[in-house]
Design an enzyme around this catalytic site. Structure first.
Site, PDB file in Angstrom:
ATOM      1  N   ASP A  80       0.808  -1.216   0.000  1.00  0.00           N
ATOM      2  CA  ASP A  80       0.000   0.000   0.000  1.00  0.00           C
ATOM      3  C   ASP A  80       0.840   1.265   0.000  1.00  0.00           C
ATOM      4  O   ASP A  80       2.019   1.269   0.374  1.00  0.00           O
ATOM      5  CB  ASP A  80      -0.975   0.006   1.174  1.00  0.00           C
ATOM      6  CG  ASP A  80      -0.289  -0.036   2.534  1.00  0.00           C
ATOM      7  OD1 ASP A  80       0.754  -0.714   2.655  1.00  0.00           O
ATOM      8  OD2 ASP A  80      -0.798   0.603   3.479  1.00  0.00           O
ATOM      9  N   GLU A 134      -0.014  -1.360   5.645  1.00  0.00           N
ATOM     10  CA  GLU A 134       1.054  -0.895   6.539  1.00  0.00           C
ATOM     11  C   GLU A 134       0.936   0.586   6.847  1.00  0.00           C
ATOM     12  O   GLU A 134       1.371   1.043   7.907  1.00  0.00           O
ATOM     13  CB  GLU A 134       2.427  -1.197   5.916  1.00  0.00           C
ATOM     14  CG  GLU A 134       3.607  -1.021   6.844  1.00  0.00           C
ATOM     15  CD  GLU A 134       4.217   0.382   6.826  1.00  0.00           C
ATOM     16  OE1 GLU A 134       5.092   0.657   7.669  1.00  0.00           O
ATOM     17  OE2 GLU A 134       3.825   1.199   5.955  1.00  0.00           O
ATOM     18  N   HIS A 344       6.218   9.797   1.177  1.00  0.00           N
ATOM     19  CA  HIS A 344       4.959  10.494   1.490  1.00  0.00           C
ATOM     20  C   HIS A 344       4.955  11.946   1.010  1.00  0.00           C
ATOM     21  O   HIS A 344       4.076  12.707   1.400  1.00  0.00           O
ATOM     22  CB  HIS A 344       4.644  10.460   2.991  1.00  0.00           C
ATOM     23  CG  HIS A 344       4.513   9.083   3.551  1.00  0.00           C
ATOM     24  ND1 HIS A 344       4.102   8.852   4.852  1.00  0.00           N
ATOM     25  CD2 HIS A 344       4.715   7.857   3.013  1.00  0.00           C
ATOM     26  CE1 HIS A 344       4.077   7.547   5.081  1.00  0.00           C
ATOM     27  NE2 HIS A 344       4.446   6.921   3.973  1.00  0.00           N
TER      28      HIS A 344
END
Length: 374
Positions: A80, A134, A344
């Protein structure tokens, strides 16, 4: 599996084209709770490798060799990603791939798939674990789902998590402690605030103390961990014309793995409890805690991997599923391509050199580490 780079004569290179392979994975959306398409693709690729047995549990895929060798290494990586930030489409510029999950951690997945597909001899059995969930709450983690159904699939002598580390070992991980501090007050009309006690205002000395937190930085097995304490949320108040009678401060504490959760909690309480007034209804509570993991670099297989990287290890400043394996007595490290500092972010990327170094180190370990495994 991974496409291969070729020379001008058409002869296959020793290292697959991992940049292109990662781009293929980035192009498949797999935001947390929506990993099915990527799990399908990974499963299909692994089932084409004759020497692997493949199990599918939900959106988790586990592939294993059964060569009867004296040791087993687990290579694990999550499918993910976090939600896109204008970077959902992969883009290759030179030897750099940009795109969501390229570093965290589809580059690591591409390396795992390439290692699984290599035809070179093996000195140890290998388990490849591709798991979901996760990046979200722990209860959704695919490792827990696998363990609940078939815990034997996760057994190994050591584990390597393909988290982004710049193709160097990041040892262990920090623990995580989430706490809430709630302060009481007395409601009153904002035109007559002296008739009440403003719980939000009472947060001021508490915030000042948290902001002045002095980081503990223990050195463990040559790796320096840096603890952190942050206020991450403030809430309070019932209406714009009412003095608030309750305010809550959320704290996030990252603690070094030489402490357990109880010791970390005690250190936070020692910092903030002197500012609390139980008679006013003040209270502090743990919302969630996850243990850290010690470096585990003394295990022969992990020491061999460390030597292969030719780079000194560094501490993992963050929590990873290294802790999952450590809790179960399996020494584990973080090792994968990509810069953890761009994970991210809108500028997430991975380079060909990091992909190649990670692949070569793991391939060589698996094909030549038998003498180190005893």
């Amino acid at each position: 599996m991974a496409p291969s780079k070729t020379t001008g004569s058409g002869v296959e290179s020793a290292v697959p084209d991992l940049l292109a392979a990662t781009a293929v994975l980035v192009a498949v959306p797999s935001v947390s709770h929506s990993e099915g398409l990527l799990a399908d693709q990974v499963e299909a690729g692994l089932r084409r490798v004759d020497r692997l047995s493949v199990d599918r549990i939900g959106n988790n895929v586990v592939a294993r060799t059964h060569l009867g060798l004296p040791s087993r290494i687990v290579l694990a990586g999550h499918l993910d990603t976090v939600p896109a930030n204008g970077n959902s489409d992969p883009k290759i510029e030179g030897d750099t791939l940009w795109g969501l999950g390229s570093a965290d951690m589809k580059g690591g997945l591409a390396v795992m798939l390439a290692v699984a597909g290599t035809g070179s001899g093996a000195a140890m059995d290998v388990t490849y674990v591709f798991y979901s969930g996760e990046e979200v709450a722990r209860e959704h983690n695919g490792l827990l789902e696998i363990e609940a159904v078939a815990p034997e699939l996760l057994v190994g002598d050591v584990a390597v998590l393909g988290e982004p580390t710049g193709a160097r070992i990041e040892a262990g991980c920090q623990g995580v402690l989430k706490m809430e501090v709630s302060l009481g007050g007395v409601r009153a009309h904002t035109a007559r605030p002296w008739m009440g006690v403003n719980a939000v205002h009472r947060l001021a000395p508490l915030l000042e103390r948290v902001a002045g937190y002095e980081s503990r930085q223990p050195m463990i097995d040559g790796c320096r961990y840096q603890e952190a304490l942050q206020a991450v949320n403030v809430s309070g108040g019932v209406a714009a014309n009412v003095v608030p009678d309750r305010a809550t401060l959320s704290l996030n504490h990252r603690f070094a793995p030489d402490r357990d959760a109880a010791a970390a909690e005690a250190s936070v309480r020692a910092l903030v409890e002197p500012l609390l007034d139980p008679s006013a209804g003040d209270r502090i509570a743990v919302v969630e805690s996850q243990p850290g993991a010690l470096p585990s670099l003394t295990h022969p297989l992990l020491r061999t991997l460390l030597q292969a990287t030719s780079l000194p290890p560094r501490a993992k400043l963050g929590w990873t599923d290294v802790a999952f394996f450590a809790e179960r007595g399996i020494p584990a490290v973080n090792f994968g391509p990509g810069d953890p500092e761009v994970a991210h972010t809108a500028d997430e990327r991975v380079t060909r050199s990091e992909l190649d170094r990670a692949y070569t180190s793991l391939r060589d370990l698996i094909s030549g580490g038998a003498s180190q495994a005893t």
